[in-house]
Design an enzyme around this catalytic site. Sequence first.
Site, PDB file in Angstrom:
ATOM      1  N   GLY A  35       0.552  -1.205   0.170  1.00 51.79           N
ATOM      2  CA  GLY A  35       0.090   0.096  -0.019  1.00 51.79           C
ATOM      3  C   GLY A  35       1.092   1.433  -0.054  1.00 51.79           C
ATOM      4  O   GLY A  35       1.961   1.113  -0.467  1.00 51.79           O
ATOM      5  N   GLY A  40       5.689   3.926  -8.782  1.00 56.10           N
ATOM      6  CA  GLY A  40       6.196   2.633  -9.129  1.00 56.10           C
ATOM      7  C   GLY A  40       5.368   1.353  -8.884  1.00 56.10           C
ATOM      8  O   GLY A  40       5.160   0.391  -9.952  1.00 56.10           O
ATOM      9  N   HIS A  41       4.299   1.528  -8.039  1.00 52.88           N
ATOM     10  CA  HIS A  41       3.351   0.506  -8.003  1.00 52.88           C
ATOM     11  C   HIS A  41       2.413   0.370  -9.215  1.00 52.88           C
ATOM     12  O   HIS A  41       2.174  -0.582  -9.585  1.00 52.88           O
ATOM     13  CB  HIS A  41       2.507   0.610  -6.945  1.00 52.88           C
ATOM     14  CG  HIS A  41       3.273   0.306  -5.346  1.00 52.88           C
ATOM     15  ND1 HIS A  41       3.284   1.671  -4.624  1.00 52.88           N
ATOM     16  CD2 HIS A  41       3.831  -0.391  -4.757  1.00 52.88           C
ATOM     17  CE1 HIS A  41       4.151   1.341  -3.508  1.00 52.88           C
ATOM     18  NE2 HIS A  41       4.379  -0.250  -3.477  1.00 52.88           N
TER      19      HIS A  41
HETATM   20  P1  AMP Z   1       6.003  -2.443  -1.441  1.00 55.98           P
HETATM   21  O1  AMP Z   1       4.672  -1.749  -1.535  1.00 55.98           O
HETATM   22  O2  AMP Z   1       7.051  -1.309  -1.323  1.00 55.98           O
HETATM   23  O3  AMP Z   1       6.330  -3.678  -0.817  1.00 55.98           O
HETATM   24  O4  AMP Z   1       6.298  -2.827  -3.019  1.00 55.98           O
HETATM   25  C1  AMP Z   1       5.383  -3.609  -3.900  1.00 55.98           C
HETATM   26  C2  AMP Z   1       6.136  -3.579  -5.114  1.00 55.98           C
HETATM   27  O5  AMP Z   1       6.205  -2.658  -5.712  1.00 55.98           O
HETATM   28  C3  AMP Z   1       7.465  -4.614  -4.876  1.00 55.98           C
HETATM   29  O6  AMP Z   1       7.483  -5.461  -6.078  1.00 55.98           O
HETATM   30  C4  AMP Z   1       8.534  -3.433  -5.318  1.00 55.98           C
HETATM   31  O7  AMP Z   1       9.613  -4.011  -5.840  1.00 55.98           O
HETATM   32  C5  AMP Z   1       7.561  -2.715  -6.173  1.00 55.98           C
HETATM   33  N1  AMP Z   1       8.034  -1.194  -6.230  1.00 55.98           N
HETATM   34  C6  AMP Z   1       8.202  -0.338  -5.150  1.00 55.98           C
HETATM   35  N2  AMP Z   1       8.986   1.024  -5.498  1.00 55.98           N
HETATM   36  C7  AMP Z   1       9.134   0.659  -6.948  1.00 55.98           C
HETATM   37  C8  AMP Z   1       9.695   1.497  -7.790  1.00 55.98           C
HETATM   38  N3  AMP Z   1      10.181   2.796  -7.559  1.00 55.98           N
HETATM   39  N4  AMP Z   1       9.767   1.214  -9.033  1.00 55.98           N
HETATM   40  C9  AMP Z   1       9.498  -0.197  -9.522  1.00 55.98           C
HETATM   41  N5  AMP Z   1       8.962  -1.129  -8.506  1.00 55.98           N
HETATM   42  C10 AMP Z   1       8.666  -0.553  -7.239  1.00 55.98           C
END
Ligand code: AMP
Length: 310
Positions: A35, A40-41
């Site tokens: 969340g 990026g998400h």
């Molecule tokens: P998180 O919510 O931080 O656990 O991230 C969920 C997914 O989004 C994971 O697969 C992360 O690697 C990806 N993610 C987070 N930040 C980025 C970003 N800046 N660029 C690409 N993928 C991202």
Amino acid sequence: MGREPEIITSKDKMRRWSRAMRAQGKAIGLVPTMGYLHKGHLALVNEVRQHAQLIVVSIYVNPGQFSTSEDLSTYPSDFNGDLQKLMSVPGGVDVVFNPHDLYDYGSWRGTEGMEKKEDVGEVSCLEEKGGGHETWVRVEKLEKGLCGKSRPLFFRGVATVVSKLFNIVEPDVAVFGKKDYQQWRIIRRMVRDLDFAVKVIGSDIVREDDGLAMSSRNVYLSPEERQKALTINRSLSKAKHAAEEGQINCKILQDSVILAIEEAGGKVDYAEIVDQETLEAVEEIKAPVVICIAAWFGKARLIDNIEINA
Ligand code: AMP
């Protein structure tokens, strides 16, 4: 605004939905997240759309991957904001899976009463509070280095929760960001070793205009720290450039990154050049490698990386 996703909070209901869709021959794509979504998400959502007809985004802050000395209780969240962002993506998403019953927590509600403790991170928040879980998935070699050194329980928690999500959602494809490079490699290895019928795709890092890798944790940065944190990406790009110009000595390249970050006031957790597949440290760049870095700026532990395809 695009269409509203269906919000599913129970794992039984999630599984029933997935099975009904698969019975209709539809391919399901999963994007696991914690969340506080950013672009990026959303890039992962756009990526998964290329591979599946239906999209499930999971939003779940996983206590199994936080040690009791980490930031579970203050991890940022904004569920309604997340829904708005997902609705703004062209095509939208079909389901937001926000499980309330993923683990057997007993009377604990998930994050409450989980203030940080000054220990060395040997117990996860889940074990500290929730009684009904004792099975863990470990990817033994890949989980040890890089982030695994300072966060010894982290990838155990990640691999376990992703296994649970795969078992519940039964996706055909799942997308992970290469920003969390080690995590992406670990999930790919786990899928291969345990025969999950899921295709795992890695998606490129999405950055702010000034180069900072997008992260939910960037909110912890003061404007001044945020400015200083730009050295992470800049020093990585510089090292890549130097490697492409012929500097293949990893120690020299790593030291240049560490020096730049420390001069900017950051505290480097690690800066390592590793093989892209095995994540083992290399001394000279002769095959595809990735420079991985974790550094603290103020309260934020930031990670970033850059691939060098020699
Ligand atoms: P998180 O919510 O931080 O656990 O991230 C969920 C997914 O989004 C994971 O697969 C992360 O690697 C990806 N993610 C987070 N930040 C980025 C970003 N800046 N660029 C690409 N993928 C991202």
